[in-house]
Design a protein around this motif. Structure first.
Motif, PDB file in Angstrom:
ATOM      1  N   LYS A  92      11.828   0.337 -10.649  1.00 16.69           N
ATOM      2  CA  LYS A  92      12.768  -0.640 -10.083  1.00 16.69           C
ATOM      3  C   LYS A  92      13.409  -0.107  -8.808  1.00 16.69           C
ATOM      4  CE  LYS A  92      16.776   0.637 -12.979  1.00 16.69           C
ATOM      5  NZ  LYS A  92      17.687   1.013 -11.890  1.00 16.69           N
ATOM      6  N   ASN A  93      13.638   1.206  -8.749  1.00 17.27           N
ATOM      7  CA  ASN A  93      14.186   1.787  -7.529  1.00 17.27           C
ATOM      8  C   ASN A  93      13.207   1.664  -6.372  1.00 17.27           C
ATOM      9  OD1 ASN A  93      15.181   4.014  -9.925  1.00 17.27           O
ATOM     10  ND2 ASN A  93      16.766   3.015  -8.695  1.00 17.27           N
ATOM     11  N   LEU A  94      11.923   1.858  -6.690  1.00 13.82           N
ATOM     12  CA  LEU A  94      10.898   1.718  -5.661  1.00 13.82           C
ATOM     13  C   LEU A  94      10.835   0.286  -5.147  1.00 13.82           C
ATOM     14  CD1 LEU A  94       8.486   2.803  -4.026  1.00 13.82           C
ATOM     15  CD2 LEU A  94       7.043   2.355  -6.030  1.00 13.82           C
ATOM     16  N   LEU A  95      10.851  -0.680  -6.067  1.00 16.51           N
ATOM     17  CA  LEU A  95      10.749  -2.083  -5.669  1.00 16.51           C
ATOM     18  C   LEU A  95      11.983  -2.560  -4.908  1.00 16.51           C
ATOM     19  CD1 LEU A  95       9.172  -3.596  -8.918  1.00 16.51           C
ATOM     20  CD2 LEU A  95       8.022  -2.970  -6.798  1.00 16.51           C
ATOM     21  N   GLU A  96      13.134  -1.948  -5.191  1.00 17.12           N
ATOM     22  CA  GLU A  96      14.371  -2.371  -4.531  1.00 17.12           C
ATOM     23  C   GLU A  96      14.582  -1.711  -3.173  1.00 17.12           C
ATOM     24  OE1 GLU A  96      17.329  -1.411  -7.412  1.00 17.12           O
ATOM     25  OE2 GLU A  96      16.836  -3.103  -8.735  1.00 17.12           O
ATOM     26  N   LEU A  97      13.742  -0.736  -2.837  1.00 16.33           N
ATOM     27  CA  LEU A  97      13.903  -0.047  -1.558  1.00 16.33           C
ATOM     28  C   LEU A  97      13.679  -1.004  -0.397  1.00 16.33           C
ATOM     29  CD1 LEU A  97      12.162   3.470  -1.570  1.00 16.33           C
ATOM     30  CD2 LEU A  97      14.592   2.958  -1.413  1.00 16.33           C
ATOM     31  N   GLN A  98      14.577  -1.018   0.545  1.00 12.05           N
ATOM     32  CA  GLN A  98      14.339  -1.753   1.768  1.00 12.05           C
ATOM     33  C   GLN A  98      13.174  -1.116   2.525  1.00 12.05           C
ATOM     34  OE1 GLN A  98      18.055  -1.608   3.868  1.00 12.05           O
ATOM     35  NE2 GLN A  98      18.886  -3.398   2.789  1.00 12.05           N
ATOM     36  N   ASP A  99      12.513  -1.922   3.343  1.00 13.94           N
ATOM     37  CA  ASP A  99      11.349  -1.407   4.065  1.00 13.94           C
ATOM     38  C   ASP A  99      11.687  -0.161   4.884  1.00 13.94           C
ATOM     39  OD1 ASP A  99      10.069  -3.539   2.962  1.00 13.94           O
ATOM     40  OD2 ASP A  99       9.798  -4.660   4.832  1.00 13.94           O
ATOM     41  N   SER A 100      12.849  -0.155   5.510  1.00 15.43           N
ATOM     42  CA  SER A 100      13.236   1.000   6.334  1.00 15.43           C
ATOM     43  C   SER A 100      13.368   2.256   5.474  1.00 15.43           C
ATOM     44  CB  SER A 100      14.549   0.720   7.063  1.00 15.43           C
ATOM     45  OG  SER A 100      15.597   0.458   6.142  1.00 15.43           O
ATOM     46  N   ARG A 101      13.953   2.114   4.275  1.00 18.32           N
ATOM     47  CA  ARG A 101      14.115   3.262   3.377  1.00 18.32           C
ATOM     48  C   ARG A 101      12.777   3.715   2.818  1.00 18.32           C
ATOM     49  NH1 ARG A 101      18.627   4.968   5.376  1.00 18.32           N
ATOM     50  NH2 ARG A 101      20.423   3.600   5.028  1.00 18.32           N
ATOM     51  N   ARG A 122       0.828  -1.207   0.000  1.00 15.55           N
ATOM     52  CA  ARG A 122       0.000   0.000   0.000  1.00 15.55           C
ATOM     53  C   ARG A 122       0.860   1.254   0.000  1.00 15.55           C
ATOM     54  NH1 ARG A 122      -3.884   2.861  -1.917  1.00 15.55           N
ATOM     55  NH2 ARG A 122      -4.887   4.277  -0.432  1.00 15.55           N
ATOM     56  N   LEU A 123       1.921   1.265   0.790  1.00 17.61           N
ATOM     57  CA  LEU A 123       2.810   2.428   0.829  1.00 17.61           C
ATOM     58  C   LEU A 123       3.506   2.627  -0.516  1.00 17.61           C
ATOM     59  CD1 LEU A 123       4.395   2.085   4.394  1.00 17.61           C
ATOM     60  CD2 LEU A 123       2.557   3.621   3.655  1.00 17.61           C
ATOM     61  N   ARG A 124       3.892   1.535  -1.164  1.00 13.61           N
ATOM     62  CA  ARG A 124       4.485   1.669  -2.504  1.00 13.61           C
ATOM     63  C   ARG A 124       3.486   2.274  -3.481  1.00 13.61           C
ATOM     64  NH1 ARG A 124       7.295  -4.296  -3.219  1.00 13.61           N
ATOM     65  NH2 ARG A 124       9.097  -3.960  -1.850  1.00 13.61           N
ATOM     66  N   ALA A 125       2.224   1.848  -3.377  1.00 16.16           N
ATOM     67  CA  ALA A 125       1.193   2.387  -4.276  1.00 16.16           C
ATOM     68  C   ALA A 125       1.028   3.892  -4.053  1.00 16.16           C
ATOM     69  CB  ALA A 125      -0.129   1.658  -4.048  1.00 16.16           C
ATOM     70  N   LYS A 126       1.132   4.323  -2.789  1.00 21.35           N
ATOM     71  CA  LYS A 126       1.000   5.758  -2.498  1.00 21.35           C
ATOM     72  C   LYS A 126       2.178   6.540  -3.074  1.00 21.35           C
ATOM     73  CE  LYS A 126      -1.944   5.560   1.588  1.00 21.35           C
ATOM     74  NZ  LYS A 126      -2.228   6.173   2.894  1.00 21.35           N
ATOM     75  N   VAL A 127       3.355   5.951  -3.019  1.00 18.86           N
ATOM     76  CA  VAL A 127       4.527   6.621  -3.611  1.00 18.86           C
ATOM     77  C   VAL A 127       4.334   6.740  -5.125  1.00 18.86           C
ATOM     78  CG1 VAL A 127       7.004   6.438  -4.045  1.00 18.86           C
ATOM     79  CG2 VAL A 127       6.088   5.899  -1.783  1.00 18.86           C
ATOM     80  N   ARG A 128       3.822   5.676  -5.760  1.00 18.06           N
ATOM     81  CA  ARG A 128       3.555   5.738  -7.209  1.00 18.06           C
ATOM     82  C   ARG A 128       2.543   6.842  -7.514  1.00 18.06           C
ATOM     83  NH1 ARG A 128       3.061   0.126  -6.542  1.00 18.06           N
ATOM     84  NH2 ARG A 128       4.926  -1.017  -7.233  1.00 18.06           N
ATOM     85  N   ASN A 129       1.494   6.912  -6.711  1.00 15.46           N
ATOM     86  CA  ASN A 129       0.466   7.921  -6.942  1.00 15.46           C
ATOM     87  C   ASN A 129       1.021   9.326  -6.762  1.00 15.46           C
ATOM     88  OD1 ASN A 129      -2.454   8.475  -7.406  1.00 15.46           O
ATOM     89  ND2 ASN A 129      -2.296   9.416  -5.387  1.00 15.46           N
ATOM     90  N   PHE A 130       1.956   9.469  -5.830  1.00 16.11           N
ATOM     91  CA  PHE A 130       2.600  10.772  -5.628  1.00 16.11           C
ATOM     92  C   PHE A 130       3.339  11.187  -6.891  1.00 16.11           C
ATOM     93  CE2 PHE A 130       5.791  13.713  -4.109  1.00 16.11           C
ATOM     94  CZ  PHE A 130       5.088  14.473  -3.195  1.00 16.11           C
ATOM     95  N   GLY A 131       3.906  10.216  -7.592  1.00 18.02           N
ATOM     96  CA  GLY A 131       4.605  10.489  -8.850  1.00 18.02           C
ATOM     97  C   GLY A 131       6.085  10.175  -8.742  1.00 18.02           C
ATOM     98  N   LEU A 132       6.533   9.145  -9.439  1.00 21.78           N
ATOM     99  CA  LEU A 132       7.941   8.757  -9.368  1.00 21.78           C
ATOM    100  C   LEU A 132       8.854   9.871  -9.881  1.00 21.78           C
ATOM    101  CD1 LEU A 132       7.784   4.997 -10.478  1.00 21.78           C
ATOM    102  CD2 LEU A 132       7.648   5.978  -8.180  1.00 21.78           C
ATOM    103  N   ALA A 133       8.375  10.583 -10.911  1.00 27.87           N
ATOM    104  CA  ALA A 133       9.188  11.683 -11.452  1.00 27.87           C
ATOM    105  C   ALA A 133       9.345  12.801 -10.430  1.00 27.87           C
ATOM    106  CB  ALA A 133       8.552  12.226 -12.735  1.00 27.87           C
ATOM    107  N   VAL A 134       8.273  13.066  -9.666  1.00 26.18           N
ATOM    108  CA  VAL A 134       8.343  14.108  -8.636  1.00 26.18           C
ATOM    109  C   VAL A 134       9.256  13.658  -7.495  1.00 26.18           C
ATOM    110  CG1 VAL A 134       7.000  15.496  -7.027  1.00 26.18           C
ATOM    111  CG2 VAL A 134       6.031  14.892  -9.244  1.00 26.18           C
ATOM    112  N   VAL A 135       9.169  12.368  -7.146  1.00 26.07           N
ATOM    113  CA  VAL A 135      10.063  11.839  -6.116  1.00 26.07           C
ATOM    114  C   VAL A 135      11.519  12.009  -6.550  1.00 26.07           C
ATOM    115  CG1 VAL A 135      10.779   9.777  -4.859  1.00 26.07           C
ATOM    116  CG2 VAL A 135       8.342  10.193  -5.272  1.00 26.07           C
ATOM    117  N   ALA A 136      11.795  11.755  -7.819  1.00 27.59           N
ATOM    118  CA  ALA A 136      13.160  11.924  -8.342  1.00 27.59           C
ATOM    119  C   ALA A 136      13.623  13.369  -8.188  1.00 27.59           C
ATOM    120  CB  ALA A 136      13.216  11.488  -9.809  1.00 27.59           C
TER     121      ALA A 136
END
Length: 440
Positions: free
Chosen positions: A116-125, A92-106
């Motif tokens: 792939k960066n999102l999927l590779e993130l450790q839970d703590s990160r 669910r948290l990953r989905a919220k990050v996607r909705n926020f916008g991966l380009a904006v996160v960058a």
């Protein structure tokens, strides 16, 4: 942000009569103590607590992992159930990050950030990123991070340090739901590059401005604060074009009613920084920014004095200049707008009162008729202190107002007219005798 949304209760079936005896039969057949697994009482209590927690999860999120968690609880496998609900929370948290916008996160991270960066993130990160994006607040981050530690050490995901009971599991479940699954809000990030380009581009039309206001409203407060600060900086930059300044005012004007204390504090700090660093041009522009948005009361008294005093002086100079009858109205209207933002600083009240009254009673040749409504509105809004100043100034000749009243019958007539705007009950007792004398 993380308030629970009440939803329809979830009705789970009763545990089959065969489940709990089957667990005992299983442990017996394997020749292991029954105490190695959750007791019948713990399973029953955990099962009864499930509906209360599950009802907070939106129906579209009650998927396979939630179902597996329920099955695990029904057999007392709390370590497995913990792992299932944790994975559901992470998804669910990953989905919220996607909705926020991966380009904006960058843009915010100032580094590449793709799927792939999102999927590779450790839970703590991932939790740290969600805190930075305001997807979870500080409370949510702290409690979910505790859940992460519990999951790593006591769930079926890794060799465990020990076992947890039904109450510990229910607490874990509640936190995963409350801070990840139950919160239906999912802010969308604003593309910072596109936003800045739009503000600095052509003059906004109404629809374009409304779209950007909506986008800033829908993003989280931390990004909204950052972007409002950027807009303030654009407005104060001496190299900014006039369309960009007007765009900046339009955006902040549409958002100012939603400005939080944090956003207001950030604007004040930015303004003060210009003063501290001696950036005079930016300081003056920042004063205009606060002035035009009606935010002057946020500034300290000396800053307010400067703005009011400057506006009063400009009106007085225009009043005493050529073609004053035609030139006064915009200056009078601007002073009226300022006076409606809050109390006039005491240090400029006398200058304010005398200037407004002198302009309103005229100079012996007449009055700027188009400016009269602004003058009258300011006079009707005089405070008791300003009323007292008005009456005292009229009784002596060594000031501009008293001098005009002493030497011009038309000015005296106009003054008596505007004095009638004042409610007698509003006249301070110290000048009541002079008031009565003038009104006679």
């Amino acid at each position: 942000m993380n308030g629970l949304v009440k939803r329809q209760d979830v009705a789970l079936p009763a545990l089959p009569d065969t489940v709990l005896p089957a667990i005992s039969q299983l442990t017996s057949s394997l020749s292991i103590p029954r105490e190695m697994l959750a007791s019948d009482e713990e399973i029953q209590y955990a099962w009864r607590a499930l509906p209360r927690e599950l009802r907070e999860i939106p129906e579209d999120l009650r998927g396979e992992l939630v179902a597996r968690m329920c099955v695990a609880v029904s057999t007392g496998l709390f370590d497995g159930a913990m792992n299932y609900i944790w994975n559901a929370a992470i998804l669910r948290l990953r989905a919220k990050v996607r909705n926020f916008g991966l380009a904006v996160v960058a843009q915010i991270k100032q580094s590449d950030f793709e799927e792939k960066n999102l999927l590779e993130l450790q839970d703590s990160r991932l939790l740290e990123l969600c805190l930075k994006l305001n997807i979870v607040d500080e409370d949510g981050f702290f409690l979910l991070d505790q859940c992460r530690e519990v999951r790593n050490n006591f769930s079926a995901a890794h060799p465990t340090l020990g076992n947890i009971n039904d109450r510990e599991f229910t607490t874990f479940l509640n936190r995963c739901i409350r801070y990840a699954l139950a919160d239906s809000s999912s802010p969308k990030g604003v593309d910072i590059g596109a936003f800045i380009a739009a503000v600095k581009g052509q003059r906004f039309n109404a629809n374009q401005c409304q779209i950007w206001i909506q986008r800033l409203t829908e993003t989280h407060e931390a990004q909204r604060q950052m972007l409002v600060g950027m807009v303030h900086g654009i407005y104060c930059d001496p190299n900014t074009s006039e369309p960009a300044r007007l765009n900046s005012l339009d955006l902040c004007g549409g958002l100012k009613d939603t400005f939080t204390a944090t956003i207001k504090s950030d604007l004040i700090n930015r303004h003060s920084e210009y003063v501290a660093k001696g950036k005079q041009e930016k300081h003056i522009a920042s004063l205009q920014f606060f002035e035009k948005l009606g935010l002057l009361p946020l500034l300290n008294e000396s800053e307010q004095h400067f703005v009011f005093s400057r506006s009063v002086e400009r009106l007085w100079n225009v009043h005493n200049g050529m073609n004053n009858f035609y030139n006064e109205p915009p200056f009078a209207e601007r002073l009226l707008e300022l006076s409606q933002q809050g109390a006039i600083p005491e240090t400029v009240q006398e200058q304010f009162v005398q200037t407004v009254l002198c302009c309103r009673v005229g100079n012996g040749y007449g009055i700027s008729n188009s400016a009269i409504p602004a003058y009258d509105q300011m006079i009707r809004g005089f405070s008791p202190r300003e009323i007292a100043t008005m009456i005292r100034s009229a009784m002596v000749k060594d000031n501009p107002l008293g001098n005009r009243l002493a030497n011009s019958s038309s000015c005296r007539m106009n003054f008596k007219q505007v004095l009638g705007y004042i409610e007698p009950a509003s006249v301070p007792s110290g000048v009541k005798a002079d008031y009565d004398k003038i009104m006679r």
